[in-house]
Design a protein around this motif. Structure first.
Motif, PDB file in Angstrom:
ATOM      1  N   VAL A   1       1.549  -1.818  -0.442  1.00 55.52           N
ATOM      2  CA  VAL A   1      -0.048  -0.058  -0.295  1.00 55.52           C
ATOM      3  C   VAL A   1       0.851   1.252   0.294  1.00 55.52           C
ATOM      4  O   VAL A   1       1.952   0.964   1.188  1.00 55.52           O
ATOM      5  N   ILE A   2       0.279   1.949  -1.175  1.00 59.70           N
ATOM      6  CA  ILE A   2       1.845   3.798  -1.144  1.00 59.70           C
ATOM      7  C   ILE A   2      -0.060   4.797  -1.089  1.00 59.70           C
ATOM      8  O   ILE A   2      -0.229   4.561  -2.866  1.00 59.70           O
ATOM      9  N   GLU A   3       0.312   4.896   0.062  1.00 61.47           N
ATOM     10  CA  GLU A   3      -1.542   5.665   0.378  1.00 61.47           C
ATOM     11  C   GLU A   3      -0.210   7.077  -0.857  1.00 61.47           C
ATOM     12  O   GLU A   3       0.225   7.371  -1.243  1.00 61.47           O
ATOM     13  N   HIS A   4      -1.699   7.854  -1.496  1.00 58.92           N
ATOM     14  CA  HIS A   4      -2.334   9.043  -2.394  1.00 58.92           C
ATOM     15  C   HIS A   4      -1.034   9.661  -1.706  1.00 58.92           C
ATOM     16  O   HIS A   4      -1.325  10.277   0.097  1.00 58.92           O
ATOM     17  N   GLY A   5      -0.842  10.992  -2.418  1.00 54.69           N
ATOM     18  CA  GLY A   5       0.229  12.083  -2.365  1.00 54.69           C
ATOM     19  C   GLY A   5      -0.267  13.105  -2.915  1.00 54.69           C
ATOM     20  O   GLY A   5      -0.905  13.100  -4.492  1.00 54.69           O
ATOM     21  N   VAL A   6      -0.304  14.221  -3.033  1.00 55.88           N
ATOM     22  CA  VAL A   6      -1.120  16.196  -3.484  1.00 55.88           C
ATOM     23  C   VAL A   6      -0.692  16.787  -3.624  1.00 55.88           C
ATOM     24  O   VAL A   6       0.554  17.346  -2.613  1.00 55.88           O
ATOM     25  N   VAL A   7      -0.300  17.163  -4.686  1.00 56.36           N
ATOM     26  CA  VAL A   7       0.961  18.366  -4.815  1.00 56.36           C
ATOM     27  C   VAL A   7       0.233  19.401  -3.871  1.00 56.36           C
ATOM     28  O   VAL A   7      -1.499  19.887  -5.189  1.00 56.36           O
ATOM     29  N   ASP A   8       0.178  20.248  -3.254  1.00 58.22           N
ATOM     30  CA  ASP A   8       0.320  21.308  -1.906  1.00 58.22           C
ATOM     31  C   ASP A   8      -0.276  22.584  -3.396  1.00 58.22           C
ATOM     32  O   ASP A   8       0.149  23.623  -3.470  1.00 58.22           O
ATOM     33  N   PRO A   9      -1.798  22.583  -3.230  1.00 54.39           N
ATOM     34  CA  PRO A   9      -2.461  24.196  -4.082  1.00 54.39           C
ATOM     35  C   PRO A   9      -2.004  25.053  -3.322  1.00 54.39           C
ATOM     36  O   PRO A   9      -2.286  26.142  -3.841  1.00 54.39           O
ATOM     37  N   GLY A  10      -2.084  24.869  -1.663  1.00 54.52           N
ATOM     38  CA  GLY A  10      -2.069  25.779  -1.138  1.00 54.52           C
ATOM     39  C   GLY A  10      -3.040  26.123  -0.235  1.00 54.52           C
ATOM     40  O   GLY A  10      -4.175  26.295  -0.339  1.00 54.52           O
ATOM     41  N   PRO A  11      -3.390  27.478   0.951  1.00 56.68           N
ATOM     42  CA  PRO A  11      -3.947  27.381   1.308  1.00 56.68           C
ATOM     43  C   PRO A  11      -5.566  28.344   0.927  1.00 56.68           C
ATOM     44  O   PRO A  11      -5.366  29.502   1.473  1.00 56.68           O
ATOM     45  N   LEU A  12      -5.935  27.796  -0.226  1.00 56.50           N
ATOM     46  CA  LEU A  12      -7.093  28.752  -0.721  1.00 56.50           C
ATOM     47  C   LEU A  12      -7.906  29.570   0.201  1.00 56.50           C
ATOM     48  O   LEU A  12      -8.759  30.237  -0.746  1.00 56.50           O
ATOM     49  N   TYR A  13      -8.784  28.646   0.741  1.00 56.57           N
ATOM     50  CA  TYR A  13      -9.905  28.444   1.229  1.00 56.57           C
ATOM     51  C   TYR A  13      -9.909  29.921   1.989  1.00 56.57           C
ATOM     52  O   TYR A  13      -9.522  30.511   2.168  1.00 56.57           O
ATOM     53  N   THR A  14     -11.356  30.001   1.195  1.00 54.86           N
ATOM     54  CA  THR A  14     -11.997  32.033   1.996  1.00 54.86           C
ATOM     55  C   THR A  14     -13.236  32.103   2.988  1.00 54.86           C
ATOM     56  O   THR A  14     -13.666  32.414   3.592  1.00 54.86           O
ATOM     57  N   GLY A  15     -13.627  30.009   2.074  1.00 59.93           N
ATOM     58  CA  GLY A  15     -15.646  29.931   2.061  1.00 59.93           C
ATOM     59  C   GLY A  15     -16.785  31.740   2.520  1.00 59.93           C
ATOM     60  O   GLY A  15     -17.422  31.604   3.482  1.00 59.93           O
ATOM     61  N   GLU A  16     -16.149  32.015   1.387  1.00 61.17           N
ATOM     62  CA  GLU A  16     -16.872  33.592   1.233  1.00 61.17           C
ATOM     63  C   GLU A  16     -18.415  33.091   1.334  1.00 61.17           C
ATOM     64  O   GLU A  16     -19.166  33.650   0.875  1.00 61.17           O
ATOM     65  N   LEU A  17     -18.250  32.245   0.296  1.00 58.96           N
ATOM     66  CA  LEU A  17     -20.133  31.769  -0.599  1.00 58.96           C
ATOM     67  C   LEU A  17     -20.634  30.763   0.897  1.00 58.96           C
ATOM     68  O   LEU A  17     -20.069  29.409   0.501  1.00 58.96           O
ATOM     69  N   PRO A  18     -21.862  31.080   1.249  1.00 59.68           N
ATOM     70  CA  PRO A  18     -21.654  30.220   2.091  1.00 59.68           C
ATOM     71  C   PRO A  18     -23.394  28.910   1.891  1.00 59.68           C
ATOM     72  O   PRO A  18     -24.406  28.821   1.413  1.00 59.68           O
ATOM     73  N   ARG A  19     -22.403  28.225   0.582  1.00 61.10           N
ATOM     74  CA  ARG A  19     -22.565  26.209   0.328  1.00 61.10           C
ATOM     75  C   ARG A  19     -21.696  25.962   0.293  1.00 61.10           C
ATOM     76  O   ARG A  19     -20.590  25.637   0.631  1.00 61.10           O
ATOM     77  N   VAL A  20     -22.549  24.693  -0.592  1.00 63.04           N
ATOM     78  CA  VAL A  20     -21.353  23.171  -0.218  1.00 63.04           C
ATOM     79  C   VAL A  20     -21.130  22.774  -1.694  1.00 63.04           C
ATOM     80  O   VAL A  20     -21.320  23.638  -2.905  1.00 63.04           O
ATOM     81  N   ALA A  21     -19.781  22.735  -1.767  1.00 64.65           N
ATOM     82  CA  ALA A  21     -19.181  22.436  -2.808  1.00 64.65           C
ATOM     83  C   ALA A  21     -19.414  20.539  -2.998  1.00 64.65           C
ATOM     84  O   ALA A  21     -18.747  20.088  -2.146  1.00 64.65           O
ATOM     85  N   ALA A  22     -19.044  20.440  -4.014  1.00 62.85           N
ATOM     86  CA  ALA A  22     -18.863  18.924  -4.506  1.00 62.85           C
ATOM     87  C   ALA A  22     -18.037  18.513  -5.377  1.00 62.85           C
ATOM     88  O   ALA A  22     -18.426  19.557  -6.796  1.00 62.85           O
ATOM     89  N   VAL A  23     -16.971  17.325  -5.697  1.00 63.16           N
ATOM     90  CA  VAL A  23     -16.628  17.135  -7.443  1.00 63.16           C
ATOM     91  C   VAL A  23     -17.140  15.807  -7.199  1.00 63.16           C
ATOM     92  O   VAL A  23     -16.550  14.507  -6.583  1.00 63.16           O
TER      93      VAL A  23
END
Length: 287
Positions: free
Chosen positions: A116-138
């Protein structure tokens, strides 16, 4: 080390080619090549490849295209269709890598050596603002995959913005589009992971890297990937709906849980550990 691999899962490949090796990726007619990605990798004509140290195979049909005498690692991205399904490479004499412990537990690989080699992610950076009071899903192919990825649950989390991906299994989005997606996700207050039965979605890990609080179904590998302090994880959908509403109503709470989500993701799904673990295995199989 010269590594031959096909471009199958764009997000995973994006992380893998961040290492210090030489990466060769077959182009048409044997593969999709770089598909516009600005990776530090070389698109090659498979018929002209005759000098590689190791091959990373991700589909059974690729095995017949491996140059003779070259060590092979088989990378399995997916969960089985049902617990204890026999893997196509059960009782194989090579090494099979799973991307999650759940997948390794559920596949029946017989005597095949598994790692088992777990996922690694290229860090996109701490971009969170949460300015929109909505849920997001991908969600990758939300219509075709339906209940498997929890598409039927999405209306319960209104207001919600769903970002659909139709091509992840054949390379995913380009870096420009991915960056734009990350920025848009980070504007939403909460990230939702509604999948019932799927391998761990890299979009979930990317959302945590962004600093988003997450609510997730307690299914498959998500129970290891999402600590309670990062948001909420439960098999009770009503509980998740309540948690999402609480986070939408309390930006400060959402910000704090998002901070903890990012800390956990960096510690457990960071790029350095991912590449280091792969280096150990690559050196081992090439002897």
């Amino acid at each position: 080390m010269r590594i031959l691999l096909w471009h199958v899962h764009g997000s995973w490949t994006h992380a893998f080619v961040q290492g210090e090796h030489e990466y060769l990726i077959p182009g048409p007619p044997h593969g999709i090549g770089l598909a516009g990605r600005p990776w530090r990798a070389t698109e090659v004509d498979l018929s002209e490849v005759d000098d590689v140290d190791v091959v990373v195979v991700q589909r059974v049909e690729e095995l017949s295209q491996v140059p003779p005498g070259v060590p092979v690692i088989y990378l399995e991205h997916n969960t089985p269709k049902y617990p204890a399904q026999e893997h196509p490479l059960a009782d194989w004499d090579g090494t099979l890598v799973h991307v999650t412990h759940f997948n390794s537990l559920m596949w029946d690989c017989g005597s095949t050596r598994t790692v088992v080699i777990e996922h690694g992610v290229v860090d996109p950076g701490p971009l969170y603002t949460g300015e929109l009071p909505r849920v997001a899903a991908v969600i990758n192919e939300p219509v075709r995959r339906g209940r498997i990825v929890g598409s039927d649950l999405l209306p319960r989390f209104d207001p919600i913005d769903v970002f659909g991906i139709a091509t992840e299994e054949i390379g995913g989005q380009g870096d420009h589009e991915l960056g734009r997606l990350h920025r848009e996700l980070a504007r939403r207050r909460v990230y939702l992971h509604p999948a019932r039965w799927t391998s761990l979605g890299l979009s979930l890990l990317e959302a945590m890297h962004l600093g988003m609080p997450v609510v997730a179904l307690a299914c498959t590998e998500a129970v290891r990937a999402v600590p309670p302090e990062a948001g909420a994880i439960s098999a009770d959908v009503d509980e998740l709906v309540r948690a999402a509403r609480e986070l939408i109503a309390d930006p400060a709470l959402a910000q704090e849980k998002g901070r903890r989500a990012r800390e956990f993701a960096l510690a457990h799904y960071g790029l350095d550990a991912f590449l280091r673990n792969w280096d150990v295995l690559l050196k081992e199989v090439t002897g």
